[in-house]
Scaffold this motif. Structure first.
Motif, PDB file in Angstrom:
ATOM      1  N   LEU A 122     120.058  70.198 124.349  1.00 58.74           N
ATOM      2  CA  LEU A 122     119.205  69.278 125.090  1.00 58.74           C
ATOM      3  C   LEU A 122     119.680  67.837 124.942  1.00 58.74           C
ATOM      4  O   LEU A 122     119.708  67.076 125.915  1.00 58.74           O
ATOM      5  N   VAL A 123     120.042  67.445 123.737  1.00 60.05           N
ATOM      6  CA  VAL A 123     120.516  66.079 123.525  1.00 60.05           C
ATOM      7  C   VAL A 123     121.785  65.810 124.334  1.00 60.05           C
ATOM      8  O   VAL A 123     122.006  64.691 124.800  1.00 60.05           O
ATOM      9  N   ASP A 124     122.604  66.831 124.530  1.00 59.01           N
ATOM     10  CA  ASP A 124     123.844  66.680 125.296  1.00 59.01           C
ATOM     11  C   ASP A 124     123.703  67.160 126.734  1.00 59.01           C
ATOM     12  O   ASP A 124     124.706  67.362 127.434  1.00 59.01           O
ATOM     13  N   ALA A 125     122.467  67.338 127.202  1.00 59.84           N
ATOM     14  CA  ALA A 125     122.240  67.850 128.557  1.00 59.84           C
ATOM     15  C   ALA A 125     122.743  66.872 129.612  1.00 59.84           C
ATOM     16  O   ALA A 125     122.859  65.667 129.372  1.00 59.84           O
ATOM     17  N   GLU A 126     123.018  67.420 130.783  1.00 58.16           N
ATOM     18  CA  GLU A 126     123.449  66.613 131.923  1.00 58.16           C
ATOM     19  C   GLU A 126     122.370  66.659 133.003  1.00 58.16           C
ATOM     20  O   GLU A 126     121.681  67.672 133.155  1.00 58.16           O
ATOM     21  N   PRO A 127     122.197  65.576 133.758  1.00 58.14           N
ATOM     22  CA  PRO A 127     121.266  65.620 134.889  1.00 58.14           C
ATOM     23  C   PRO A 127     121.586  66.799 135.805  1.00 58.14           C
ATOM     24  O   PRO A 127     122.743  67.080 136.092  1.00 58.14           O
ATOM     25  N   GLY A 128     120.542  67.462 136.254  1.00 61.24           N
ATOM     26  CA  GLY A 128     120.709  68.629 137.102  1.00 61.24           C
ATOM     27  C   GLY A 128     120.468  69.934 136.370  1.00 61.24           C
ATOM     28  O   GLY A 128     120.238  70.965 137.009  1.00 61.24           O
ATOM     29  N   GLN A 129     120.522  69.916 135.034  1.00 65.93           N
ATOM     30  CA  GLN A 129     120.314  71.142 134.277  1.00 65.93           C
ATOM     31  C   GLN A 129     118.888  71.638 134.452  1.00 65.93           C
ATOM     32  O   GLN A 129     117.934  70.871 134.501  1.00 65.93           O
ATOM     33  N   LEU A 130     118.731  72.964 134.538  1.00 62.40           N
ATOM     34  CA  LEU A 130     117.427  73.573 134.742  1.00 62.40           C
ATOM     35  C   LEU A 130     116.884  74.106 133.424  1.00 62.40           C
ATOM     36  O   LEU A 130     117.604  74.763 132.664  1.00 62.40           O
ATOM     37  N   LEU A 131     115.620  73.822 133.143  1.00 64.46           N
ATOM     38  CA  LEU A 131     114.952  74.294 131.942  1.00 64.46           C
ATOM     39  C   LEU A 131     113.709  75.083 132.327  1.00 64.46           C
ATOM     40  O   LEU A 131     113.141  74.898 133.406  1.00 64.46           O
ATOM     41  N   HIS A 132     113.277  75.953 131.424  1.00 67.35           N
ATOM     42  CA  HIS A 132     112.048  76.709 131.609  1.00 67.35           C
ATOM     43  C   HIS A 132     110.977  76.104 130.699  1.00 67.35           C
ATOM     44  O   HIS A 132     111.237  75.834 129.522  1.00 67.35           O
ATOM     45  N   LEU A 133     109.789  75.895 131.233  1.00 70.72           N
ATOM     46  CA  LEU A 133     108.719  75.265 130.467  1.00 70.72           C
ATOM     47  C   LEU A 133     107.483  76.149 130.427  1.00 70.72           C
ATOM     48  O   LEU A 133     107.236  76.938 131.340  1.00 70.72           O
ATOM     49  N   SER A 134     106.706  75.965 129.369  1.00 71.53           N
ATOM     50  CA  SER A 134     105.349  76.489 129.356  1.00 71.53           C
ATOM     51  C   SER A 134     104.441  75.393 129.905  1.00 71.53           C
ATOM     52  O   SER A 134     104.879  74.261 130.120  1.00 71.53           O
ATOM     53  N   GLN A 135     103.183  75.709 130.130  1.00 75.29           N
ATOM     54  CA  GLN A 135     102.218  74.650 130.378  1.00 75.29           C
ATOM     55  C   GLN A 135     101.998  73.908 129.064  1.00 75.29           C
ATOM     56  O   GLN A 135     102.327  74.399 127.992  1.00 75.29           O
ATOM     57  N   ALA A 136     101.478  72.703 129.146  1.00 77.80           N
ATOM     58  CA  ALA A 136     101.237  71.903 127.946  1.00 77.80           C
ATOM     59  C   ALA A 136     100.239  72.603 127.029  1.00 77.80           C
ATOM     60  O   ALA A 136      99.300  73.248 127.494  1.00 77.80           O
ATOM     61  N   GLN A 137     100.463  72.454 125.728  1.00 77.21           N
ATOM     62  CA  GLN A 137      99.627  73.108 124.735  1.00 77.21           C
ATOM     63  C   GLN A 137      99.317  72.138 123.594  1.00 77.21           C
ATOM     64  O   GLN A 137      99.969  71.110 123.435  1.00 77.21           O
ATOM     65  N   GLY A 138      98.333  72.500 122.774  1.00 74.92           N
ATOM     66  CA  GLY A 138      98.054  71.739 121.568  1.00 74.92           C
ATOM     67  C   GLY A 138      96.782  70.917 121.640  1.00 74.92           C
ATOM     68  O   GLY A 138      96.373  70.459 122.704  1.00 74.92           O
ATOM     69  N   ASP A 139      96.160  70.747 120.476  1.00 71.75           N
ATOM     70  CA  ASP A 139      94.910  69.988 120.356  1.00 71.75           C
ATOM     71  C   ASP A 139      95.089  68.664 119.615  1.00 71.75           C
ATOM     72  O   ASP A 139      94.112  68.000 119.285  1.00 71.75           O
ATOM     73  N   PHE A 140      96.337  68.287 119.337  1.00 73.79           N
ATOM     74  CA  PHE A 140      96.609  67.006 118.673  1.00 73.79           C
ATOM     75  C   PHE A 140      96.597  65.932 119.746  1.00 73.79           C
ATOM     76  O   PHE A 140      97.630  65.393 120.154  1.00 73.79           O
ATOM     77  N   THR A 141      95.416  65.640 120.248  1.00 68.61           N
ATOM     78  CA  THR A 141      95.291  64.799 121.434  1.00 68.61           C
ATOM     79  C   THR A 141      94.344  63.638 121.201  1.00 68.61           C
ATOM     80  O   THR A 141      93.616  63.594 120.212  1.00 68.61           O
ATOM     81  N   LEU A 142      94.364  62.738 122.151  1.00 65.58           N
ATOM     82  CA  LEU A 142      93.551  61.528 122.080  1.00 65.58           C
ATOM     83  C   LEU A 142      92.298  61.716 122.927  1.00 65.58           C
ATOM     84  O   LEU A 142      92.377  61.789 124.149  1.00 65.58           O
ATOM     85  N   PRO A 143      91.120  61.800 122.314  1.00 67.60           N
ATOM     86  CA  PRO A 143      89.905  62.042 123.085  1.00 67.60           C
ATOM     87  C   PRO A 143      89.310  60.783 123.683  1.00 67.60           C
ATOM     88  O   PRO A 143      88.279  60.837 124.331  1.00 67.60           O
ATOM     89  N   VAL A 144      89.938  59.617 123.432  1.00 65.59           N
ATOM     90  CA  VAL A 144      89.403  58.359 123.956  1.00 65.59           C
ATOM     91  C   VAL A 144      90.332  57.810 125.018  1.00 65.59           C
ATOM     92  O   VAL A 144      91.505  58.155 125.096  1.00 65.59           O
ATOM     93  N   SER A 145      89.795  56.933 125.845  1.00 66.15           N
ATOM     94  CA  SER A 145      90.560  56.287 126.908  1.00 66.15           C
ATOM     95  C   SER A 145      89.851  55.001 127.276  1.00 66.15           C
ATOM     96  O   SER A 145      88.759  54.726 126.776  1.00 66.15           O
TER      97      SER A 145
END
Length: 361
Positions: A122-145
């Motif tokens: 990933l650090v050496d990736a080039e523009p155009g490379q295709l990656l597979h993602l999950s949807q966002a996960q995790g509860d380490f989040t900011l409940p304020v805005s």
């Protein structure tokens, strides 16, 4: 692609596409077309540091329309197809950009590890490379805005690449019009090994210089100190705090806060699994393999036998390695809880056998 997406998600099309699935055929036409899966194309790669052996880069990703967005502080599983291999490696990375909406671009800030097949690529990736993602996960989040003002201050304590989820939160606050003078002043305390290892150095300098009531403290080469924290934030145990970083730093932070309910922690670290004397045999029913229980995780013992089970994070986060346990007792190495239920699904990366155990691998 909206009309196409609706058609592609229909039950009729799904039945016609069986057993491969609709996305398999859509990707043959255009890799960025998807009905259910999330893929992303790398559109930019920017080096943050060039530390020998552990450079850091920020990747800007343009996801498919199936991306539902993320809350600041969440992470995503990134899948990478290894060249010359049918195997896909998956790892978890915190999203470093502000909170996103459906289909919006995101950034990941990745540190290359010597033994990290995914992080190095990933650090050496080039523009155009295709990656597979999950949807966002995790509860380490900011409940304020800015829409939920309050009077309580906010505190971020980070170390190394643990800065990424905290930066997502701070960037979200500043983007959305946050003004600490109206409440909730922010203190950002970050530890890096050296000035050369400092991620987001220019941006943090700008944030510190602006009139936004965000106070930035950078510590290079110094360990986390409860004494210093007490000086910077006298009532830190009563302050909403988000801490993310190396295991050693997190242990010190946890000790400083004691049983305070205001502390939120994020730690991406493979668990230690071997505990004392191990007994019994671990049997892999699907391959007729058997090993003397070493006390390690079922995933580790399977790999030592030469098996190649599917896995992702190796930390009990992503559930990629979930497998059926036919019989026996397993211990969750994160919680210490044991279970002897027959025919139950377990995460083999964080499950260790207790005595004889049979797993469907």
């Amino acid at each position: 692609m909206t009309v196409v997406s609706r058609i592609a998600r229909s039950r009729t099309v799904a039945a016609l596409a069986s057993p491969h699935g609709v996305d398999h055929y859509l990707s043959r036409v255009n890799p960025m077309w998807a009905a259910h899966e999330v893929r992303a194309r790398v559109v930019d790669v920017r080096r943050e540091t060039d530390t020998p052996g552990a450079p850091v880069a920020t990747l800007t990703l343009r996801p498919t329309a199936t991306w539902r967005g993320h809350r600041a502080g969440q992470y995503v599983q990134v899948g990478l197809d290894l060249p010359g291999s049918a195997r896909r490696m998956t790892r978890c990375f915190s999203i470093s950009s502000p909170a996103s909406g459906a289909g919006e671009e995101i950034t990941l800030t990745v540190r290359s590890h010597a033994d990290g097949q995914v992080s190095k690529r990933l650090v050496d990736a080039e523009p155009g490379q295709l990656l597979h993602l999950s949807q966002a996960q995790g509860d380490f989040t900011l409940p304020v805005s800015p829409a939920t003002p309050g009077i309580d201050p906010l505190l971020f304590i980070t170390g190394g690449s643990g800065i990424t989820p905290a930066m997502s939160m701070v960037r979200t606050l500043l983007r959305d019009g946050y003004d600490g003078r109206a409440g909730r002043p922010v203190t950002f305390l970050h530890h890096a090994r050296s000035e050369a290892d400092q991620i987001y150095a220019d941006e943090l300098a700008r944030i510190a210089a602006e009139d936004n009531d965000v106070t930035v403290h950078l510590r290079h080469g110094a360990r986390f100190s409860e004494l210093e924290l007490r000086r910077l934030v006298p009532r830190f145990r009563d302050t909403d705090t988000w801490a993310c970083g190396p295991a050693g730093m997190i242990d010190l932070v946890r000790a400083a806060y004691g049983d305070s309910p205001r502390l939120r922690l994020e730690l991406f670290k493979p668990p230690s699994t071997s505990v004392g004397t191990a007994e019994g045999d671990l049997t892999f029913a699907g391959s007729d393999g058997q090993v003397a229980n070493s006390g390690g995780s079922i995933l580790e013992q399977a790999e030592q036998l030469g098996l190649t089970p599917e896995f992702g994070c190796r930390m009990g986060i992503c559930f990629t390695c979930t497998t059926r346990k036919a019989e026996g007792t397993v211990r969750n190495v994160l919680s210490g809880a044991e279970s002897s239920l027959p025919d139950e699904d377990i995460q083999i990366c964080v499950s260790a056998p207790v005595g004889d155990c049979v797993v469907d691998l």
